[in-house]
Design an enzyme around this catalytic site. Structure first.
Site, PDB file in Angstrom:
ATOM      1  N   ILE A   1      43.101 -60.472 -33.812  1.00  0.00           N
ATOM      2  CA  ILE A   1      44.271 -59.785 -34.375  1.00  0.00           C
ATOM      3  C   ILE A   1      45.448 -60.740 -34.543  1.00  0.00           C
ATOM      4  O   ILE A   1      46.250 -60.594 -35.476  1.00  0.00           O
ATOM      5  CB  ILE A   1      44.656 -58.529 -33.543  1.00  0.00           C
TER       6      ILE A   1
ATOM      7  N   SER B   1      47.011 -69.942 -25.479  1.00  0.00           N
ATOM      8  CA  SER B   1      45.660 -69.385 -25.516  1.00  0.00           C
ATOM      9  C   SER B   1      44.753 -70.417 -24.869  1.00  0.00           C
ATOM     10  O   SER B   1      44.967 -71.617 -25.042  1.00  0.00           O
ATOM     11  CB  SER B   1      45.262 -69.146 -26.989  1.00  0.00           C
ATOM     12  N   ARG B   2      43.756 -69.946 -24.121  1.00  0.00           N
ATOM     13  CA  ARG B   2      42.931 -70.897 -23.370  1.00  0.00           C
ATOM     14  C   ARG B   2      42.167 -71.829 -24.288  1.00  0.00           C
ATOM     15  O   ARG B   2      42.057 -73.030 -24.034  1.00  0.00           O
ATOM     16  CB  ARG B   2      41.932 -70.127 -22.480  1.00  0.00           C
TER      17      ARG B   2
ATOM     18  N   LYS C   1      48.395 -52.881 -28.803  1.00  0.00           N
ATOM     19  CA  LYS C   1      47.861 -51.641 -28.257  1.00  0.00           C
ATOM     20  C   LYS C   1      46.484 -51.921 -27.650  1.00  0.00           C
ATOM     21  O   LYS C   1      45.830 -52.850 -28.099  1.00  0.00           O
ATOM     22  CB  LYS C   1      47.783 -50.536 -29.311  1.00  0.00           C
TER      23      LYS C   1
ATOM     24  N   ASP D   1      39.209 -47.962 -28.026  1.00  0.00           N
ATOM     25  CA  ASP D   1      40.048 -49.063 -28.541  1.00  0.00           C
ATOM     26  C   ASP D   1      40.484 -48.746 -29.978  1.00  0.00           C
ATOM     27  O   ASP D   1      41.681 -48.777 -30.270  1.00  0.00           O
ATOM     28  CB  ASP D   1      39.321 -50.409 -28.441  1.00  0.00           C
TER      29      ASP D   1
HETATM   30  P1  NAP Z   1      40.002 -61.025 -29.293  1.00  0.00           P
HETATM   31  O1  NAP Z   1      39.550 -61.448 -30.654  1.00  0.00           O
HETATM   32  O2  NAP Z   1      39.024 -61.011 -28.175  1.00  0.00           O
HETATM   33  O3  NAP Z   1      41.255 -61.950 -28.952  1.00  0.00           O
HETATM   34  C1  NAP Z   1      41.905 -61.935 -27.704  1.00  0.00           C
HETATM   35  C2  NAP Z   1      42.147 -63.366 -27.268  1.00  0.00           C
HETATM   36  O4  NAP Z   1      42.792 -63.338 -26.001  1.00  0.00           O
HETATM   37  C3  NAP Z   1      40.861 -64.146 -27.071  1.00  0.00           C
HETATM   38  O5  NAP Z   1      40.465 -64.797 -28.247  1.00  0.00           O
HETATM   39  C4  NAP Z   1      41.211 -65.120 -25.961  1.00  0.00           C
HETATM   40  O6  NAP Z   1      41.640 -66.363 -26.525  1.00  0.00           O
HETATM   41  C5  NAP Z   1      42.414 -64.500 -25.252  1.00  0.00           C
HETATM   42  N1  NAP Z   1      42.103 -64.112 -23.852  1.00  0.00           N
HETATM   43  C6  NAP Z   1      42.883 -64.344 -22.773  1.00  0.00           C
HETATM   44  N2  NAP Z   1      42.330 -63.858 -21.658  1.00  0.00           N
HETATM   45  C7  NAP Z   1      41.175 -63.317 -22.023  1.00  0.00           C
HETATM   46  C8  NAP Z   1      40.158 -62.664 -21.307  1.00  0.00           C
HETATM   47  N3  NAP Z   1      40.232 -62.481 -19.973  1.00  0.00           N
HETATM   48  N4  NAP Z   1      39.084 -62.223 -21.981  1.00  0.00           N
HETATM   49  C9  NAP Z   1      38.994 -62.410 -23.323  1.00  0.00           C
HETATM   50  N5  NAP Z   1      39.940 -63.026 -24.062  1.00  0.00           N
HETATM   51  C10 NAP Z   1      41.026 -63.464 -23.415  1.00  0.00           C
HETATM   52  O7  NAP Z   1      40.629 -59.564 -29.356  1.00  0.00           O
HETATM   53  P2  NAP Z   1      41.471 -58.904 -30.545  1.00  0.00           P
HETATM   54  O8  NAP Z   1      40.579 -58.148 -31.443  1.00  0.00           O
HETATM   55  O9  NAP Z   1      42.382 -59.905 -31.116  1.00  0.00           O
HETATM   56  O10 NAP Z   1      42.256 -57.797 -29.712  1.00  0.00           O
HETATM   57  C11 NAP Z   1      43.305 -58.122 -28.837  1.00  0.00           C
HETATM   58  C12 NAP Z   1      44.142 -56.870 -28.654  1.00  0.00           C
HETATM   59  O11 NAP Z   1      44.652 -56.491 -29.939  1.00  0.00           O
HETATM   60  C13 NAP Z   1      43.347 -55.659 -28.134  1.00  0.00           C
HETATM   61  O12 NAP Z   1      44.102 -54.929 -27.237  1.00  0.00           O
HETATM   62  C14 NAP Z   1      43.066 -54.848 -29.392  1.00  0.00           C
HETATM   63  O13 NAP Z   1      42.988 -53.459 -29.118  1.00  0.00           O
HETATM   64  C15 NAP Z   1      44.297 -55.145 -30.222  1.00  0.00           C
HETATM   65  N6  NAP Z   1      44.035 -54.967 -31.658  1.00  0.00           N
HETATM   66  C16 NAP Z   1      42.942 -55.495 -32.254  1.00  0.00           C
HETATM   67  C17 NAP Z   1      42.667 -55.238 -33.603  1.00  0.00           C
HETATM   68  C18 NAP Z   1      41.470 -55.804 -34.331  1.00  0.00           C
HETATM   69  O14 NAP Z   1      41.215 -55.386 -35.475  1.00  0.00           O
HETATM   70  N7  NAP Z   1      40.735 -56.748 -33.772  1.00  0.00           N
HETATM   71  C19 NAP Z   1      43.534 -54.439 -34.325  1.00  0.00           C
HETATM   72  C20 NAP Z   1      44.684 -53.967 -33.702  1.00  0.00           C
HETATM   73  C21 NAP Z   1      44.909 -54.236 -32.372  1.00  0.00           C
HETATM   74  P3  NAP Z   1      41.407 -67.694 -25.650  1.00  0.00           P
HETATM   75  O15 NAP Z   1      39.960 -67.737 -25.313  1.00  0.00           O
HETATM   76  O16 NAP Z   1      41.861 -68.797 -26.556  1.00  0.00           O
HETATM   77  O17 NAP Z   1      42.283 -67.524 -24.426  1.00  0.00           O
END
Ligand code: NAP
Length: 308
Positions: free
Chosen positions: A14, A36-37, A90, A168
């Site tokens: 996101i 970010s890690r 969120k 989610d």
């Molecule tokens: P994601 O792709 O998994 O990205 C989250 C990032 O956070 C990871 O790439 C990771 O980057 C970092 N991170 C830090 N601690 C972590 C841990 N313990 N476990 C996993 N990752 C960790 O997730 P996302 O889809 O962007 O979603 C993140 C948030 O945004 C969620 O709450 C989701 O509900 C919300 N959201 C997502 C979307 C969507 O379409 N994807 C839409 C609206 C809202 P590093 O490895 O570099 O630390």
């Protein structure tokens, strides 16, 4: 206007898909760093943790927390303690009560805590709210079905405790519902389908109501292949309103009356800049409370394991 210097924390899907472009398009906002890690953005200062960012990073005014919900509370507390404004993706937390100390801390520090609900900023949501305000609502049905493998590939955190599973995306529908209905709703029953190898549901059926007994049903499913559905259908005394495409399109009796491109994240950052100017907070936990109550009330059914 002083620029709000923002660092994105958690550079995943996101952050890349929405936050970077939205900050660039928002007057008064500048992306100043990434923490970010594993991920970084060429040309911007990068730190492996929020602690390093706050200790060694360039001057910033705010953080935008785009990490999974399980790690966000501690990051928000660290940022507020360092005097930064905080924007939360969120859902705002893994539990409802964990937000109370953050709200209190933000008020003590005179800093903004903004718990975002991006779907509420979809273009047809406010027209839908206005249309419903002038009618008697008879029933509501939410149909929110998407393919988890397409939208959340490899996101193991979503299946862990606090990851919410199908809630989610489902909480986005509940964020719209709680915005467009004139009276508060509550969960009366829930059926939750848990894959045998997961700690969060892959599908859920909810029934909800309000003080007047309004029938509201919701079907959330992460196993949808083919056409995806992000629809809310409201029957009223004077016509049927359908909000589709996640709140971007509104139709009355199947005729489109409002439709506009996606500007949800630009609106979120416009609001964040506005809030930070005075240090005011915006934290509405109504959608999260409904999810929490679905877990409290829900009948748990075990279904086949989920393999990504
Ligand atoms: P994601 O792709 O998994 O990205 C989250 C990032 O956070 C990871 O790439 C990771 O980057 C970092 N991170 C830090 N601690 C972590 C841990 N313990 N476990 C996993 N990752 C960790 O997730 P996302 O889809 O962007 O979603 C993140 C948030 O945004 C969620 O709450 C989701 O509900 C919300 N959201 C997502 C979307 C969507 O379409 N994807 C839409 C609206 C809202 P590093 O490895 O570099 O630390």
């Amino acid at each position: 206007m002083t620029e709000l210097r923002i660092a994105i924390v958690g550079f995943g899907k996101i952050a890349r898909d929405q936050h970077v472009g939205a900050i660039a398009a928002t007057p008064g906002a500048t992306l100043a760093a990434v923490a970010s890690r594993n991920a970084s953005l060429p040309g911007l200062p990068h730190f492996e943790s929020i602690e390093d960012l706050l200790e060694k990073g360039p001057p910033i005014d705010a953080v935008s927390l785009c990490t999974p919900p399980q790690v966000r509370r501690a990051q928000a507390a660290a940022a507020l303690a360092a005097g930064k404004h905080v924007m939360l993706e969120k859902p705002p937390g893994t539990g409802v009560a964990e937000l109370d100390p953050l709200v209190a801390m933000a008020a003590d520090m005179k800093r903004t805590l903004f718990a975002t609900w991006h779907s509420r900023y979809a273009s047809a949501v406010e027209p839908a709210r206005a249309w419903l305000a002038a009618r008697r609502i008879v029933s509501v049905h939410i149909n929110w079905k998407e393919d988890v493998r397409v939208w959340h590939p490899g996101q193991a955190w979503i299946w862990e405790p606090g990851g919410l599973g199908v809630f989610d995306p489902g909480i986005n529908a509940l964020s719209i519902l709680t915005r467009i209905l004139p009276k508060p709703v509550f969960v009366t029953s829930a059926e939750l389908a848990f894959p045998s190898n997961c700690q969060a549901p892959i599908a859920a059926d909810l029934t909800l109501s309000d003080i007047d007994g309004l029938p509201v049903t919701a079907t959330f499913d992460f196993r949808q292949t083919g056409p995806q559905s992000w629809d809310i259908v409201v029957e009223s005394d004077r016509g049927r309103m359908t909000l589709s495409r996640g709140g971007r399109r509104m139709a009355i009796d199947d005729e489109a009356v409002a439709e506009a491109p996606d500007e949800e994240y630009r609106e979120l950052y416009r609001r964040f800049v506005e809030l930070a100017a005075t240090g005011a907070s915006d934290v509405d936990l109504a959608p999260l409370r409904l999810v929490a109550d679905a877990f409290l009330l829900g009948r748990r059914n075990v279904v086949e394991p989920f393999v990504d």
